[in-house]
Design a protein around this motif. Structure first.
Motif, PDB file in Angstrom:
ATOM      1  N   HIS A   1       0.825  -1.210   0.000  1.00 34.39           N
ATOM      2  CA  HIS A   1       0.000   0.000   0.000  1.00 34.39           C
ATOM      3  C   HIS A   1       0.864   1.266   0.000  1.00 34.39           C
ATOM      4  N   ILE A   2       2.089   1.160   0.498  1.00 28.09           N
ATOM      5  CA  ILE A   2       3.014   2.294   0.367  1.00 28.09           C
ATOM      6  C   ILE A   2       3.322   2.465  -1.125  1.00 28.09           C
ATOM      7  N   ARG A   3       3.648   1.364  -1.776  1.00 36.10           N
ATOM      8  CA  ARG A   3       3.977   1.409  -3.206  1.00 36.10           C
ATOM      9  C   ARG A   3       2.766   1.927  -4.014  1.00 36.10           C
ATOM     10  N   ASN A   4       1.599   1.496  -3.589  1.00 35.10           N
ATOM     11  CA  ASN A   4       0.357   1.915  -4.240  1.00 35.10           C
ATOM     12  C   ASN A   4       0.258   3.450  -4.324  1.00 35.10           C
ATOM     13  N   GLY A   5       0.558   4.110  -3.222  1.00 39.50           N
ATOM     14  CA  GLY A   5       0.489   5.577  -3.207  1.00 39.50           C
ATOM     15  C   GLY A   5       1.641   6.210  -3.962  1.00 39.50           C
ATOM     16  N   PHE A   6       2.775   5.501  -4.007  1.00 42.81           N
ATOM     17  CA  PHE A   6       3.959   6.062  -4.668  1.00 42.81           C
ATOM     18  C   PHE A   6       3.715   6.295  -6.160  1.00 42.81           C
ATOM     19  N   ALA A   7       2.875   5.452  -6.776  1.00 45.12           N
ATOM     20  CA  ALA A   7       2.595   5.638  -8.212  1.00 45.12           C
ATOM     21  C   ALA A   7       2.013   7.033  -8.453  1.00 45.12           C
ATOM     22  N   GLU A   8       1.123   7.460  -7.569  1.00 46.74           N
ATOM     23  CA  GLU A   8       0.504   8.781  -7.759  1.00 46.74           C
ATOM     24  C   GLU A   8       1.547   9.892  -7.531  1.00 46.74           C
ATOM     25  N   MET A   9       2.521   9.633  -6.673  1.00 44.53           N
ATOM     26  CA  MET A   9       3.571  10.639  -6.460  1.00 44.53           C
ATOM     27  C   MET A   9       4.415  10.788  -7.728  1.00 44.53           C
ATOM     28  N   LEU A  10       4.763   9.643  -8.347  1.00 46.21           N
ATOM     29  CA  LEU A  10       5.525   9.709  -9.607  1.00 46.21           C
ATOM     30  C   LEU A  10       4.724  10.484 -10.647  1.00 46.21           C
ATOM     31  N   LYS A  11       3.425  10.212 -10.672  1.00 45.01           N
ATOM     32  CA  LYS A  11       2.558  10.924 -11.624  1.00 45.01           C
ATOM     33  C   LYS A  11       2.611  12.434 -11.372  1.00 45.01           C
ATOM     34  N   HIS A  12       2.569  12.832 -10.110  1.00 40.75           N
ATOM     35  CA  HIS A  12       2.630  14.273  -9.804  1.00 40.75           C
ATOM     36  C   HIS A  12       3.899  14.894 -10.389  1.00 40.75           C
TER      37      HIS A  12
ATOM     38  N   SER B   1       6.025  18.632 -12.059  1.00 35.45           N
ATOM     39  CA  SER B   1       7.285  19.168 -11.550  1.00 35.45           C
ATOM     40  C   SER B   1       8.454  18.220 -11.829  1.00 35.45           C
ATOM     41  N   GLU B   2       9.341  18.662 -12.696  1.00 30.54           N
ATOM     42  CA  GLU B   2      10.514  17.844 -13.016  1.00 30.54           C
ATOM     43  C   GLU B   2      11.392  17.645 -11.769  1.00 30.54           C
ATOM     44  N   ASP B   3      11.459  18.681 -10.913  1.00 26.65           N
ATOM     45  CA  ASP B   3      12.272  18.559  -9.694  1.00 26.65           C
ATOM     46  C   ASP B   3      11.753  17.425  -8.819  1.00 26.65           C
ATOM     47  N   HIS B   4      10.433  17.382  -8.669  1.00 23.79           N
ATOM     48  CA  HIS B   4       9.817  16.335  -7.841  1.00 23.79           C
ATOM     49  C   HIS B   4      10.125  14.958  -8.439  1.00 23.79           C
ATOM     50  N   TRP B   5       9.988  14.849  -9.745  1.00 25.14           N
ATOM     51  CA  TRP B   5      10.287  13.598 -10.449  1.00 25.14           C
ATOM     52  C   TRP B   5      11.753  13.188 -10.194  1.00 25.14           C
ATOM     53  N   ASN B   6      12.667  14.144 -10.312  1.00 25.90           N
ATOM     54  CA  ASN B   6      14.092  13.831 -10.099  1.00 25.90           C
ATOM     55  C   ASN B   6      14.360  13.425  -8.652  1.00 25.90           C
ATOM     56  N   ASN B   7      13.696  14.097  -7.716  1.00 25.75           N
ATOM     57  CA  ASN B   7      13.902  13.758  -6.298  1.00 25.75           C
ATOM     58  C   ASN B   7      13.406  12.354  -5.979  1.00 25.75           C
TER      59      ASN B   7
ATOM     60  N   LYS C   1      11.978   6.214 -22.838  1.00 23.39           N
ATOM     61  CA  LYS C   1      12.659   5.036 -22.275  1.00 23.39           C
ATOM     62  C   LYS C   1      13.136   5.326 -20.850  1.00 23.39           C
ATOM     63  N   ASP C   2      13.629   6.537 -20.627  1.00 26.88           N
ATOM     64  CA  ASP C   2      14.096   6.910 -19.278  1.00 26.88           C
ATOM     65  C   ASP C   2      12.930   6.876 -18.278  1.00 26.88           C
ATOM     66  N   ILE C   3      11.810   7.457 -18.681  1.00 23.67           N
ATOM     67  CA  ILE C   3      10.639   7.485 -17.785  1.00 23.67           C
ATOM     68  C   ILE C   3      10.200   6.051 -17.470  1.00 23.67           C
ATOM     69  N   GLU C   4      10.115   5.247 -18.520  1.00 17.25           N
ATOM     70  CA  GLU C   4       9.678   3.849 -18.352  1.00 17.25           C
ATOM     71  C   GLU C   4      10.618   3.104 -17.393  1.00 17.25           C
ATOM     72  N   ALA C   5      11.927   3.341 -17.571  1.00 16.60           N
ATOM     73  CA  ALA C   5      12.904   2.632 -16.721  1.00 16.60           C
ATOM     74  C   ALA C   5      12.724   3.018 -15.251  1.00 16.60           C
ATOM     75  N   VAL C   6      12.446   4.289 -15.001  1.00 17.53           N
ATOM     76  CA  VAL C   6      12.254   4.722 -13.604  1.00 17.53           C
ATOM     77  C   VAL C   6      11.012   4.041 -13.011  1.00 17.53           C
ATOM     78  N   ILE C   7       9.927   4.057 -13.754  1.00 19.72           N
ATOM     79  CA  ILE C   7       8.689   3.449 -13.228  1.00 19.72           C
ATOM     80  C   ILE C   7       8.911   1.960 -12.951  1.00 19.72           C
ATOM     81  N   LEU C   8       9.554   1.282 -13.908  1.00 19.13           N
ATOM     82  CA  LEU C   8       9.725  -0.173 -13.761  1.00 19.13           C
ATOM     83  C   LEU C   8      10.735  -0.539 -12.671  1.00 19.13           C
ATOM     84  N   GLN C   9      11.549   0.433 -12.306  1.00 18.81           N
ATOM     85  CA  GLN C   9      12.484   0.205 -11.191  1.00 18.81           C
ATOM     86  C   GLN C   9      11.701   0.002  -9.876  1.00 18.81           C
ATOM     87  N   TYR C  10      10.542   0.642  -9.776  1.00 24.66           N
ATOM     88  CA  TYR C  10       9.758   0.559  -8.534  1.00 24.66           C
ATOM     89  C   TYR C  10       8.561  -0.392  -8.637  1.00 24.66           C
TER      90      TYR C  10
END
Ligand SMILES: NC(=O)c1ccc[n+]([C@@H]2O[C@H](COP(=O)([O-])OP(=O)(O)OC[C@H]3O[C@@H](n4cnc5c(N)ncnc54)[C@H](O)[C@@H]3O)[C@@H](O)[C@H]2O)c1
Length: 342
Positions: free
Chosen positions: A167-178, A183-189, A278-287
């Motif tokens: 359920h932590i991971r569940n919420g994290f998907a929405e954070m990546l979406k934000h 915000s690119e900064d948020h994505w990078n963080n 490809k970069d975005i996809e790799a980040v998502i699939l990492q989690y």
């Protein structure tokens, strides 16, 4: 407590939440919980005994509780407790409790004051903020509901200590979406977090800020707010396909897979480069391990994608023009989807 945005507060300590609520509600609010938040979050919230005169209303845990039947039971309980417009309702739980509790509070006697205390990561960064309340009806999600803002939302990561990892991971998907839409900064963080997601709480308030800013500009979801739907046209379809199967697909995992597919669409349509996609996809699939969801066929998904509320006479998606910028109302064809879905 720090006010992240209007009426949304952040604190590291539950005692601040207690103090804030006590000042508003006094010692005898109504507290809506589900079975798990009764066991795990109520003892934390009431640890110093301030709310021993509170009336607790407990609903079964799970999505099934966002129903007319449960809403009726809670309205009846409020009637039996002689709740009036001066009574406060505290919704202590995940998105199910805050969606249902917000709806019940907003409609009972034309509205009583309510406070959301989100206890899942998903409800902290998404469900409890923005004023969408409601229940499912006739097999459709969030079919009956109202836009109604809580008096306060109190976000405290101490509640997350008992939340299961998925359920932590569940919420994290929405954070990546934000990050991707706002915000690119948020994505990078967020990418700096280990795959265990340890330290994710440090980024909750930035996520909430991104959502709240968008909601403030488009409360009734007629334009910019649709940016928050990135990953959801396909994600909701994946969830719907999953409903017929033995193991229920959690929303965040479906959205993660949905974001992968919709990112590929962005590249196909020339909105972003193949390399960026490809970069975005790799980040998502990492989690998110979602290979099973990515192998659902386009034929299975399409009937559900057509049901999406953003569609007109054609399919409309939210896509990206770059990392940090969402684009609403982007026309997508079935042929384009067939090119990028296995
Ligand atoms: N209103 C909105 O804008 C909005 C946005 C996103 C999602 N939602 C809605 O949110 C709902 C999903 O929310 P959710 O993922 O929080 O699900 P949930 O409320 O069902 O919570 C998930 C599970 O965790 C348990 N739980 C909650 N807090 C806990 C804690 N601290 N410790 C241990 N267990 C705990 C719950 O009992 C439940 O079993 C969906 O109905 C969705 O439609 C609404």
């Amino acid at each position: 407590m720090k006010e992240i945005c209007q009426s949304v507060f952040w604190t590291e300590s539950v005692s601040d939440v207690v103090e804030h609520c006590f000042d508003l509600t006094g010692e005898a609010p109504i507290v809506l919980v589900d079975e798990s938040t009764h066991d795990h979050c109520w003892p934390l919230f009431n640890q110093s005994g301030q709310f021993t005169k509170a009336d607790l209303i407990e609903i079964p845990q799970g999505e099934e509780s966002k129903s007319l039947e449960i809403a009726e039971q809670v309205w009846s309980a409020l009637t039996n407790l002689h709740v009036n417009r001066s009574t406060w309702v505290i919704n202590l739980g995940g998105g199910v409790v805050t969606d249902l509790g917000g709806f019940i509070s907003s409609t009972f006697k034309r509205g009583v004051n309510f406070i959301n205390i989100p206890t899942t990561l998903l409800s902290m960064v998404d469900a409890s903020v923005g004023g969408k309340t409601g229940i499912n009806f006739g097999g459709f999600k969030n079919h009956i509901g109202v836009f109604s803002l809580p008096h306060s939302v109190c976000i405290c990561p101490e509640f997350l200590t008992t939340l299961p990892e998925e359920h932590i991971r569940n919420g994290f998907a929405e954070m990546l979406k934000h990050g991707l839409i706002g915000s690119e900064d948020h994505w990078n963080n967020l990418q700096k977090l280990p795959t265990t997601l340890e330290g994710v709480s440090d980024y909750i308030s930035s996520s909430v800020q991104i959502k709240a800013d968008i909601v403030e500009r488009d409360f009734r979801d007629s334009g910019e707010r649709m940016k928050l739907n990135f990953g959801h046209s396909v994600g909701h379809a994946i969830e719907a396909v999953g409903m017929g199967q033995e193991e229920h697909v959690l929303h965040g995992y479906a959205v993660a897979a949905g974001m992968v597919i919709e990112t590929r669409l962005c590249a196909l349509k020339g909105l972003i480069s193949d390399e960026q996609a490809k970069d975005i996809e790799a980040v998502i699939l990492q989690y998110f391990e979602v290979s099973n969801l990515l192998s659902i066929s386009v034929e299975e998904l399409l009937p559900y994608i057509w049901q999406d509320k953003k569609n007109t006479d054609h399919m409309n998606f939210t896509l990206l023009s770059q990392i940090g910028t969402g684009l609403v109302n982007q026309e997508v064809t079935a042929e384009e989807l067939a090119q990028i879905i296995a």
